[in-house]
Design a protein around this motif. Structure first.
Motif, PDB file in Angstrom:
ATOM      1  N   ASN A 275      39.679  64.144  57.436  1.00 53.76           N
ATOM      2  CA  ASN A 275      40.951  64.648  57.933  1.00 53.76           C
ATOM      3  C   ASN A 275      42.082  63.774  57.399  1.00 53.76           C
ATOM      4  OD1 ASN A 275      42.673  66.263  59.498  1.00 53.76           O
ATOM      5  ND2 ASN A 275      42.610  64.791  61.188  1.00 53.76           N
ATOM      6  N   ALA A 276      43.070  64.424  56.751  1.00 52.07           N
ATOM      7  CA  ALA A 276      44.212  63.692  56.224  1.00 52.07           C
ATOM      8  C   ALA A 276      45.363  63.761  57.215  1.00 52.07           C
ATOM      9  CB  ALA A 276      44.644  64.287  54.896  1.00 52.07           C
ATOM     10  N   ASN A 277      45.998  62.605  57.418  1.00 46.50           N
ATOM     11  CA  ASN A 277      47.182  62.527  58.264  1.00 46.50           C
ATOM     12  C   ASN A 277      48.223  61.760  57.458  1.00 46.50           C
ATOM     13  OD1 ASN A 277      49.094  62.255  60.222  1.00 46.50           O
ATOM     14  ND2 ASN A 277      47.747  61.282  61.730  1.00 46.50           N
TER      15      ASN A 277
ATOM     16  N   LYS B  21      49.333  59.888  54.456  1.00 43.46           N
ATOM     17  CA  LYS B  21      48.605  59.153  53.421  1.00 43.46           C
ATOM     18  C   LYS B  21      47.401  58.411  53.989  1.00 43.46           C
ATOM     19  CE  LYS B  21      52.668  58.551  50.577  1.00 43.46           C
ATOM     20  NZ  LYS B  21      53.563  57.598  49.926  1.00 43.46           N
TER      21      LYS B  21
ATOM     22  N   LEU C  31      43.571  58.586  55.995  1.00 46.16           N
ATOM     23  CA  LEU C  31      42.401  59.448  56.176  1.00 46.16           C
ATOM     24  C   LEU C  31      41.559  58.977  57.350  1.00 46.16           C
ATOM     25  CD1 LEU C  31      40.868  60.091  52.633  1.00 46.16           C
ATOM     26  CD2 LEU C  31      42.097  61.686  54.069  1.00 46.16           C
TER      27      LEU C  31
ATOM     28  N   VAL D  96      44.602  56.438  51.748  1.00 44.65           N
ATOM     29  CA  VAL D  96      43.848  57.205  50.760  1.00 44.65           C
ATOM     30  C   VAL D  96      43.577  56.366  49.516  1.00 44.65           C
ATOM     31  CG1 VAL D  96      43.912  59.252  49.266  1.00 44.65           C
ATOM     32  CG2 VAL D  96      44.781  59.393  51.602  1.00 44.65           C
TER      33      VAL D  96
END
Length: 186
Positions: free
Chosen positions: A43-45, A47, A49, A74
């Protein structure tokens, strides 16, 4: 009778499947979970992860998440590792599941019952005594040496205690390989 051990026979303890996790389910209170097909959730939030390993209760099939990485930039990921998370690489699932730091952080232990098998090399009874055997554990399977040796040689545990010389305690669980010497029967 020779006083030096004759030969170093290999015995291999090999995983037959991934172990279950001893982890209490919040729905049904069962204490076993499995990685099932071995899936990660990435899940990316912005920059950052988050990466979780998904596990499933063996009783009610409820899915839970084990935190692998939390709020990691990231850029700090190796591209190959990030790709492996995204494609649910089985080798990465295994390495993360067996990681003791991940287990401690997520408060689970591994249940190895029925998840491993001993592949012993037969001890040639017509050879010179004593015979040395090297036990190799391919994964950190917790075994009691006296029980493992008794199973591999077809002896009672009392006979094992009488005939085996070993540098580690025979009645204490170990997760690392060891070597033992089988002395001639009396």
């Amino acid at each position: 009778m020779s006083s030096q051990p004759h030969i170093g026979l290999p015995w291999i303890v090999r995983r037959t499947r991934l172990p279950l996790l001893s982890l209490r389910c919040v729905d049904c209170r069962s204490e076993s979970a499995t990685t099932g097909e071995g899936r990660f959730r990435v899940n990316a939030n912005g920059k950052l992860l988050d990466v979780w390993l998904l596990v499933q209760c063996v009783s009610c099939n409820r899915t839970s998440k084990l935190t692998v990485h939390e709020r990691v930039p990231v850029r700090s990921f190796d591209p190959a590792e990030l790709h492996a998370y995204r494609v649910n690489d089985p080798a990465l699932v295994t390495s993360r599941l067996l990681d003791p730091l991940l287990a401690r952080r997520n408060r689970y232990t591994l249940d190895w019952r029925g998840a491993w098998r001993l592949y012993p090399t037969p001890v040639p009874l017509d050879e010179a005594w004593p015979v040395q055997v090297q036990v190799v554990l391919e994964d950190p399977v917790p075994v009691r040496p006296d029980r493992l040796i008794a199973r591999g040689l077809g002896l009672s545990r009392n006979e094992v205690l009488r005939r085996i010389k070993c540098d580690i305690p025979l009645r204490r669980t170990t997760s690392t390989g060891f070597t033992f010497t089988l002395m001639a029967g009396y």
